[in-house]
Design an enzyme around this catalytic site. Structure first.
Site, PDB file in Angstrom:
ATOM      1  N   ARG A  65       0.830  -1.212   0.000  1.00 19.01           N
ATOM      2  CA  ARG A  65       0.000   0.000   0.000  1.00 19.01           C
ATOM      3  C   ARG A  65       0.859   1.254   0.000  1.00 19.01           C
ATOM      4  NH1 ARG A  65      -5.356  -1.645   3.000  1.00 19.01           N
ATOM      5  NH2 ARG A  65      -5.086  -3.874   2.928  1.00 19.01           N
ATOM      6  N   HIS A 260     -21.583   2.720   7.431  1.00 21.22           N
ATOM      7  CA  HIS A 260     -21.683   3.227   6.053  1.00 21.22           C
ATOM      8  C   HIS A 260     -23.095   3.695   5.706  1.00 21.22           C
ATOM      9  CE1 HIS A 260     -17.576   2.294   4.933  1.00 21.22           C
ATOM     10  NE2 HIS A 260     -17.715   1.277   5.766  1.00 21.22           N
ATOM     11  N   THR A 288     -20.340   5.770  12.955  1.00 24.64           N
ATOM     12  CA  THR A 288     -19.120   6.584  12.943  1.00 24.64           C
ATOM     13  C   THR A 288     -19.481   8.045  12.699  1.00 24.64           C
ATOM     14  OG1 THR A 288     -16.946   6.862  11.931  1.00 24.64           O
ATOM     15  CG2 THR A 288     -18.711   6.289  10.449  1.00 24.64           C
ATOM     16  N   LYS A 291     -17.404   9.329   8.553  1.00 24.84           N
ATOM     17  CA  LYS A 291     -17.693   9.117   7.129  1.00 24.84           C
ATOM     18  C   LYS A 291     -18.738  10.157   6.695  1.00 24.84           C
ATOM     19  CE  LYS A 291     -16.129   4.352   7.600  1.00 24.84           C
ATOM     20  NZ  LYS A 291     -14.709   4.521   7.311  1.00 24.84           N
ATOM     21  N   THR A 406      -8.535  -6.993   2.174  1.00 29.00           N
ATOM     22  CA  THR A 406      -9.793  -6.250   2.333  1.00 29.00           C
ATOM     23  C   THR A 406     -10.911  -6.943   1.559  1.00 29.00           C
ATOM     24  OG1 THR A 406      -8.418  -4.270   2.445  1.00 29.00           O
ATOM     25  CG2 THR A 406     -10.779  -3.927   2.216  1.00 29.00           C
TER      26      THR A 406
HETATM   27  N1  PLP Z   1     -17.263  -0.482  10.675  1.00 28.19           N
HETATM   28  C1  PLP Z   1     -17.182  -0.602   9.348  1.00 28.19           C
HETATM   29  C2  PLP Z   1     -18.173  -1.472   8.659  1.00 28.19           C
HETATM   30  C3  PLP Z   1     -16.202   0.086   8.618  1.00 28.19           C
HETATM   31  O1  PLP Z   1     -16.126  -0.061   7.289  1.00 28.19           O
HETATM   32  C4  PLP Z   1     -15.290   0.914   9.307  1.00 28.19           C
HETATM   33  C5  PLP Z   1     -14.245   1.674   8.596  1.00 28.19           C
HETATM   34  O2  PLP Z   1     -14.130   1.744   7.417  1.00 28.19           O
HETATM   35  C6  PLP Z   1     -15.405   0.999  10.701  1.00 28.19           C
HETATM   36  C7  PLP Z   1     -16.394   0.292  11.355  1.00 28.19           C
HETATM   37  C8  PLP Z   1     -14.470   1.861  11.478  1.00 28.19           C
HETATM   38  O3  PLP Z   1     -14.935   3.169  11.477  1.00 28.19           O
HETATM   39  P1  PLP Z   1     -13.907   4.382  11.667  1.00 28.19           P
HETATM   40  O4  PLP Z   1     -13.324   4.655  10.333  1.00 28.19           O
HETATM   41  O5  PLP Z   1     -14.735   5.478  12.229  1.00 28.19           O
HETATM   42  O6  PLP Z   1     -12.873   3.891  12.636  1.00 28.19           O
END
Ligand code: PLP
Length: 448
Positions: A65, A260, A288, A291, A406
């Protein structure tokens, strides 16, 4: 000065001197021993060689990466400057999780400026030790209201909120079994693992498999069903109602990650559970602030007792400095705005549809899904990285390659996330660059 005092003073000076000498001798001894140890050991681990080998294997697989060094431009997102050495070039960002551009919204920025000037930079401590700011309390009220719950608790990130809550529940509830969707996010998986509770993985979004596994355990076994609403890599959405019904039937506690979806779905941005009218049937809704709300931080919402329990027992909450007040203030402004404004969500949907129809027109294959995520499928790690590099270097288009772990191998992709702020001209540039590269790279096109 009374004689007694003088005596104590001189004794402590003597003691201090003795301690100083002893410490110096001890340090010298430790340093000496350290040198002997480092020189003397045969067949010692070569840490640097180990790191180099591990990194080489990432390079060989084409999944090493590399960060794009960007400077987001407030007021101009999705435009950003990309630094290549001292030079800065213009790029358009097509892979941000600031899905609605709230990270530059004037109300969010104004709230953050105001709080910064009022409260200063940091929170000054953990929530228990001088770090609970008025803005934290207001933010938790705002979040509880967003999800129709009695309480909320904020964490330093969504990752931490998942990890901490699941690990605390799993470690504390005697005999609990956690039923985790096969595609749950790493933060949930790690939380469950750390709890050492027994876990059962159910097939992704497969309610029959969930039910089959729940039915194997006696009613008296405490159960937690952990799942997401929008899965971020494929963009598919969980059958929330069926999952909730099955969980209720077997008396399981439900834990839903709406990371999301918050801000994006539902009349007030409460997520898929709000859109489906299910918030009151889900025990814990996690989200979160980093985002769609455009700031940073994570949270859980639930009953007052559950929130108080996590607040009181969770190490990942108790032993870390609280979010800066200005961050909390920005998040409050963002949530409040998205509770009433539909404009961002409507425009967002329209832009996502526009990108998809333009890709359809030139046969660029993407994974169809009912959400806002457009995974353009490449199916090869090296090609995916190459495409992303050329898009960035030659077209000023930034889309990060998504590779294993991923996503599974052979499903490598470019994960495109349109925002309400991408213009028609931005879409034109993206589509024409992809079209050229698809031909150059001899990649298959979708047949209309
Ligand atoms: N849960 C999911 C499904 C995620 O995709 C992510 C991060 O991409 C998180 C939790 C973690 O969230 P944060 O980016 O606020 O740490």
């Amino acid at each position: 000065m009374p004689p007694g005092r003088r005596r104590r003073g001189s004794m402590s000076r003597t003691l201090a001197a003795a301690l100083f000498l002893a410490r110096r001798a001890n340090l010298a001894h430790t340093a000496f021993n350290g040198r002997i140890r480092r020189r003397g050991i045969k067949n010692k681990m070569d840490f640097e060689a180990f790191f180099a080998t591990k990194l080489d294997s990432l390079h060989e697989e084409g999944r090493y990466r590399v960060f794009a060094e960007l400077e987001r431009r407030a007021g101009a997102f999705p435009a950003a400057a990309r630094y290549v050495g001292p030079e800065a070039r213009d790029v358009t960002v097509w892979c941000s999780n600031d899905y609605l551009g709230m990270g530059q919204h004037p109300k969010v920025l104004a709230a953050m400026h105001e709080a910064l000037d009022r409260c200063g930079a940091g929170a000054g401590g953990t929530r228990n030790i001088s770090g609970t700011n008025h803005y934290h309390v207001l933010l938790e009220r705002e979040l509880a209201d967003l999800h129709g719950k009695e309480g909320a608790l904020i964490f330093t990130s969504g990752y931490v909120s998942n990890w901490t809550t699941l690990s605390t529940l799993g470690a504390s509830i005697p005999g609990v079994v956690i039923f985790s969707d096969a595609l749950n996010h790493a933060s949930m998986i790690e939380g469950v693992r750390h709890s050492r509770a027994e876990k059962r993985i159910w097939k992704h979004n497969d309610v029959k498999d969930l039910e089959r596994q729940l039915a194997l355990l006696p009613a008296s076994t405490p159960k937690i069903v952990a799942f997401e609403s929008v899965y971020s890599m494929d963009g598919d959405i969980a059958p929330l109602r069926e999952i909730v019904e099955v969980a209720e039937k077997y008396g399981a506690l439900t834990y839903l990650d709406e990371v999301h979806a918050v801000g994006m779905y539902g009349p007030r941005g409460g997520g898929i559970a709000e859109r489906e009218g299910l918030m009151d049937r889900i025990d814990i809704i996690e989200g979160t602030l980093g985002k769609a709300f455009g700031v940073i931080g994570g949270y859980i919402t639930g009953s007052a007792r559950l929130i108080d329990f996590v607040r009181s027992y969770a190490s990942g909450f108790i032993f870390t400095t609280a979010l800066p007040p200005a961050v909390a203030a920005g998040a409050i402004a963002s949530i409040r705005h998205l509770k009433v404004s539909q404009m961002e969500r409507m425009r967002h949907r329209e832009r996502v549809a526009a990108v998809r129809s333009r890709l359809d027109a030139i046969g660029i294959p993407y994974m169809p899904n009912p959400s806002h995520i457009v995974p353009v499928m490449v199916g090869d790690a090296a090609k995916c990285k190459w495409l992303s590099d050329i898009l960035l270097d030659e077209h000023g288009i930034y889309v990060q390659p998504i590779n294993y772990p991923t996503v599974p191998r052979k499903t490598e992709r470019l994960r495109i996330t349109p925002t309400p702020l991408h213009t028609d001209a931005d879409i034109d540039r993206l589509v024409s660059a992809l079209s050229g590269l698809w031909s150059q790279c001899a990649l298959a096109r979708a047949v209309a």
